[in-house]
Design an enzyme around this catalytic site. Structure first.
Site, PDB file in Angstrom:
ATOM      1  N   TYR A 122      -0.888  14.914 -23.381  1.00 16.35           N
ATOM      2  CA  TYR A 122      -1.768  15.101 -24.557  1.00 16.35           C
ATOM      3  C   TYR A 122      -3.159  15.609 -24.196  1.00 16.35           C
ATOM      4  O   TYR A 122      -3.528  15.630 -23.036  1.00 16.35           O
ATOM      5  CB  TYR A 122      -1.749  13.902 -25.494  1.00 16.35           C
ATOM      6  CG  TYR A 122      -2.255  12.528 -25.112  1.00 16.35           C
ATOM      7  CD1 TYR A 122      -3.091  12.286 -24.053  1.00 16.35           C
ATOM      8  CD2 TYR A 122      -1.872  11.439 -25.906  1.00 16.35           C
ATOM      9  CE1 TYR A 122      -3.549  10.995 -23.794  1.00 16.35           C
ATOM     10  CE2 TYR A 122      -2.321  10.147 -25.649  1.00 16.35           C
ATOM     11  CZ  TYR A 122      -3.160   9.941 -24.590  1.00 16.35           C
ATOM     12  OH  TYR A 122      -3.615   8.683 -24.335  1.00 16.35           O
ATOM     13  N   GLU A 123      -3.854  16.098 -25.180  1.00 20.33           N
ATOM     14  CA  GLU A 123      -5.143  16.820 -24.994  1.00 20.33           C
ATOM     15  C   GLU A 123      -4.983  18.027 -24.076  1.00 20.33           C
ATOM     16  O   GLU A 123      -5.895  18.366 -23.314  1.00 20.33           O
ATOM     17  CB  GLU A 123      -6.233  15.895 -24.427  1.00 20.33           C
ATOM     18  CG  GLU A 123      -6.517  14.660 -25.229  1.00 20.33           C
ATOM     19  CD  GLU A 123      -6.756  14.935 -26.702  1.00 20.33           C
ATOM     20  OE1 GLU A 123      -7.170  16.053 -27.042  1.00 20.33           O
ATOM     21  OE2 GLU A 123      -6.511  14.026 -27.515  1.00 20.33           O
ATOM     22  N   GLY A 124      -3.851  18.700 -24.190  1.00 19.40           N
ATOM     23  CA  GLY A 124      -3.580  19.850 -23.321  1.00 19.40           C
ATOM     24  C   GLY A 124      -2.826  19.388 -22.098  1.00 19.40           C
ATOM     25  O   GLY A 124      -3.359  18.627 -21.296  1.00 19.40           O
ATOM     26  N   ARG A 140     -10.698  15.214 -23.107  1.00 15.18           N
ATOM     27  CA  ARG A 140     -10.085  15.531 -21.813  1.00 15.18           C
ATOM     28  C   ARG A 140     -10.685  14.685 -20.687  1.00 15.18           C
ATOM     29  O   ARG A 140      -9.962  14.199 -19.819  1.00 15.18           O
ATOM     30  CB  ARG A 140     -10.215  17.030 -21.524  1.00 15.18           C
ATOM     31  CG  ARG A 140      -9.242  17.824 -22.342  1.00 15.18           C
ATOM     32  CD  ARG A 140      -9.361  19.328 -22.187  1.00 15.18           C
ATOM     33  NE  ARG A 140      -8.270  19.930 -22.953  1.00 15.18           N
ATOM     34  CZ  ARG A 140      -8.024  21.234 -23.034  1.00 15.18           C
ATOM     35  NH1 ARG A 140      -8.787  22.093 -22.388  1.00 15.18           N
ATOM     36  NH2 ARG A 140      -7.004  21.682 -23.749  1.00 15.18           N
TER      37      ARG A 140
END
Lengths: 571, 571
Positions: free
Chosen positions: A429-431, A294
């Protein structure tokens, strides 16, 4: 598409905004002297400018492709990967025992920023490996560490993250991939995973997948998830890639951008894997890797924003058009107030986002070096803010760069559009950034807002002091900070999570705006009368006021949102 | 990718927001009865849904291409064009004497909105013809009108606009294309033009280019420009396409989006043309065509936003994920507050933008039907606001639609990304949104802000009255209106144009925000307790407050902008 790594900007931010010296005073990072720092930044900048930037367009024009079950990467990517690996850039923060440099995440972040700006689709590969390295360092057995870490750090092997499944999406707890113990300490992993960045390629000799799966009889939801390492080729007794594992690339996605990065649908059919961390401990291990990723993804956004700014700047200062009545007019479109507004906005936003990102990285390093819970909480608070603001900055600045080009911006040959296409996924992406915001107002406020208030106290103290020398700027940042504090007080007082979630994204953005004001204010204080004070004035006068509207939105609560029924909203 | 024309929304806006009855009371538009209106909307909606929407993806996947000097359009486009032509939709506002329907621009705008949402790249073709028809109706000789108008209106021939040249860009006055009198009443036109939308194709039998060029000895700058019609095939004595003119397509652009629309580089090499309007009167004729096109382009943005909203809504209401504690939860991602916030924002923005666009169209119609200078000034004021806000809404809503899809949004097959790619150019062509803003705060404020103040008076009066029944909403819109008034007063008091231009884009956006509040407030008043009041509350509480930050930016002046020198900004 020339790219020049903004080495001076990093040096300035390290010195004047994030107080990198604090880190040098710790035992863990005593070796990160000014000389080392400068050498790292300069050399990573050189690789970015000379080796990686030339790969940016070829990756777009000649996407990675799947041929007879094997992924062929874009022209030149194998050489680019080697340059990153050989420079030691994959293992920049990794343990020196395994070949890493053992440097702070803060320096790694500066390096990742430059490499992202030079060639995002390739830089994603080492970023994935870095997440895996950190997860293994924290959670793997010694045997796994000894086998995998030296290879990953040297770039002989690469790493991936396998979280998402088609039916589960952001709801990781709904995943259904299975892992069955084979009785020999290994597991048979079966299931399908999607959106696997660099899921296969031809730039390294093995691909190591970290796969979330469920053991037999595991409870439903996230608590029943375990983590496994599943290599493409099973290591033989000498630790070299041996027989092929039972996994395959089903297909590569045809994406809006990031064409140089192969995004795979992976199928595991009883593939051999090894447990990482405890049984049912998958989420903890995953969060190690996710938090690293993140931070890295926020920084990807900033890197692309920098590159898009440089690209637009080069175009604008070369494009003769119109006449200006002003003295010192250049005869180019930078004479026009609105073009100048766009370029100044781009530069100011990149600086703000970069300051926030490196503050987040510093908190991670200080938490590790000192063990201090307050730094840990600071890092946790800043991670979603940086991830979302960095990526939003990447998207907004790239979009503005396209606009600066006028009609040329819409033509692919110009290259401006590629930044927009490539960077768009970073908000997902990555949340997704929405999930980051829920994390910020939910999990990260479970302390009653303590970490947030502590950070706001710091901002307010600086702004208050700054009033003596820069009264208008100090006052504006102080006011913004207090408005953010009030919104935070409102937020933590809400007992229904939906009341927090309904305004979470605007709240998160406002927080970044205020922190951006703080970053610029500190820059102004360090460069009185200079370019950085002028840029700070631009940001604080023109961009910071956005926080007010955002905070009105943030405190609107959930009632109106849910009073609009599906029938009301239906198209 | 199903699309459903929002016929009810138009009917509501015509009745409750823009007071379409006013138009029916004029002699010119007495025939636009409620029955006629409903029939037009329904039939255009049907064509959009059934004929045009199925062409949206094929146009993207199979771009128009240049083969041996001839453009081949995307599969199905010829049939789509015929459906538009045969329905009379090209000449919807054109003079019935030449085969037009003679209907108001307001209705044409609703039709263009639907067709843009269904298939933007094809809809751009009739939009270009419409601009040409209007320019010819106003400025051409009777002989030209008699020859060209029936063909253009019937869609047998199509029209283009040729303004931009490589070296000139937005600075039209710098163009260098020449036109030399041939002594027989015609002219030999020579030069290169770029960004010619639908510059060539195979969907109609002739392509008529309106070309800006300079006569021998003409003064420099915009006042030396004349307008010519230059057909691909010279009409023979019977008015049919005869011998080929001396012009050619040099190349087609490879664009970010709008692949179904061939964007040509055109070369004129002594091509035969006929003067339109007076010698050196090119800019006046061009503005007729540009203003029409600017309204149309703003509406393109809104049409795409509608389609992107519908597309995201369909995905979200089908995507099961997570669990909600709320009653009436659907089990899909619309239960999540942040997804709901995005979808509500999309719907609220489309409605606001559509109300503004149709208000602009109404002002154009009323100016024409009544000759009233105030309506003319209103139309002039709203044209840049609609162009920029409509297109920004298209971009922002499409982007949010992509985000609603999560990872799927980045995959091209999903279709969400195409909206983003296609609509991006609308903020650039027909005058970038920055140029619209300069027009708004420059030329459109040469009346000392009179037209702006008159509009704000109207908003304030409505908001003030609304306080009696919707106190919070009325008060918020009233306050916003007064803030906009203060900013306008500041603006018209600035004597240095750069002080206006430095904040022109934020000022323009704030104006649209306030007008959006007015549109929603009127909707709420007309639908007390209904879905539209709830959506108005969402907009006014959450989105309207953005105007404050924008107006701070708008009033910052030029000094800080230019105090940042090129050296300060340089990358």
């Amino acid at each position: 598409m020339p790219y020049h790594a903004p080495v001076e900007d990093f040096a300035f931010i390290l010195k004047h905004i994030v107080d990198f010296d604090q880190l040098r005073e710790t035992e863990l990072f005593a070796d990160s002297t000014e000389d080392v720092t400068q050498a790292i930044l300069t050399e990573a900048g050189r690789v970015s400018d000379e080796v990686l930037a030339p790969l940016q367009r070829p990756g777009d024009l000649h996407p990675a492709r799947l041929e007879n079950g094997v992924v062929r990467t874009s022209p030149g990517y194998a050489g680019g990967w080697s340059a990153i690996a050989d420079g030691g850039w994959i293992g920049i923060t990794a343990d020196p025992e395994n070949g890493g440099m053992g440097l702070p995440v803060t320096l790694a972040s500066a390096v990742n920023d430059m490499m992202s700006g030079a060639c995002l689709s390739l830089q994603l590969a080492p970023l994935m490996s870095q997440g895996q390295i950190e997860a293994l360092e924290h959670h793997a057995s010694d045997a796994i560490k000894d086998l995998y870490l030296p290879k990953l750090i040297a770039g002989e092997w690469s790493g991936t993250m396998n979280l998402t499944e088609p039916q589960a999406g952001s709801d990781v707890g709904a995943l259904s991939t299975k892992a069955e113990p084979k009785g020999d300490g290994t597991y048979a992993v079966s299931g399908q995973k999607i959106y696997i960045s660099w899921g296969d390629h031809d730039v390294a000799e093995n691909v190591c997948h970290l796969v979330l799966a469920r053991l037999p009889g595991a409870p439903a939801g996230t608590k029943g998830i375990s983590l496994f390492i599943v290599p493409k080729y099973l290591p033989d007794n000498a630790g070299n890639p041996g027989v092929a594992n039972s996994l395959r690339v089903v297909s590569l996605e045809h994406k809006l951008g990031l064409h140089g990065s192969p995004t795979a649908v992976m199928e595991y059919d009883g593939a051999t894997g090894w447990l990482i961390g405890a049984e049912q401990g998958g989420m903890a291990a995953m969060f190690t890797m996710m938090n690293n990723a993140r931070l890295g993804v926020g920084i990807q956004g900033i890197g692309v924003a920098e590159a898009a700014f440089q690209h637009a700047w080069a175009y604008a200062t070369d494009r003769k058009q119109g006449r200006s009545r002003r003295e010192n007019a250049s005869g180019t479109i930078t004479d026009h107030a609105d073009v100048r507004r766009m370029l100044s906005t781009m530069k100011a936003e990149v600086f703000a986002a970069r300051g926030i990102a490196l503050s987040c990285a510093m908190a991670i390093d200080l938490a590790r070096a000192t063990g201090d819970a307050e730094w840990k909480a600071r890092a946790a608070l800043l991670t979603p803010i940086n991830k979302s603001f960095g990526t939003e900055t990447g998207i907004a600045v790239s979009d503005m760069g396209l606009q600066v080009h006028g009609g040329m911006g819409f033509i692919e040959e110009t290259g401006a559009a590629q930044f927009c296409r490539d960077v768009r996924v970073t908000a997902i992406y990555e949340g997704t950034n929405g999930i980051q915001a829920m994390d910020l107002v939910g999990r990260k406020m479970m302390d009653g807002g303590e970490a947030a208030f502590r950070l706001l106290d710091e901002v307010a103290a600086c702004a208050s002091e700054a009033r003596a020398v820069l009264p208008d700027l100090g006052e504006a940042v102080w006011q913004a900070c207090e408005t953010q504090r009030e919104a935070t007080e409102w937020l933590v007082a809400q007992s229904d999570p939906d009341d927090r979630f309904a305004g979470a994204v605007p709240y998160q953005r406002a927080f970044a705006r205020v922190l951006g004001g703080y970053v610029h204010l500190r820059a102004a204080l360090a460069d009185r009368g200079g370019a950085r004070e002028k840029l700070a004035r631009f940001y604080i006068t023109r961009l910071l006021p956005e926080h007010e509207g955002l905070l009105a939105h943030a405190q609107a609560g959930a009632e109106d949102l849910y009073s609009l029924t599906d029938d009301d909203l239906a198209a």
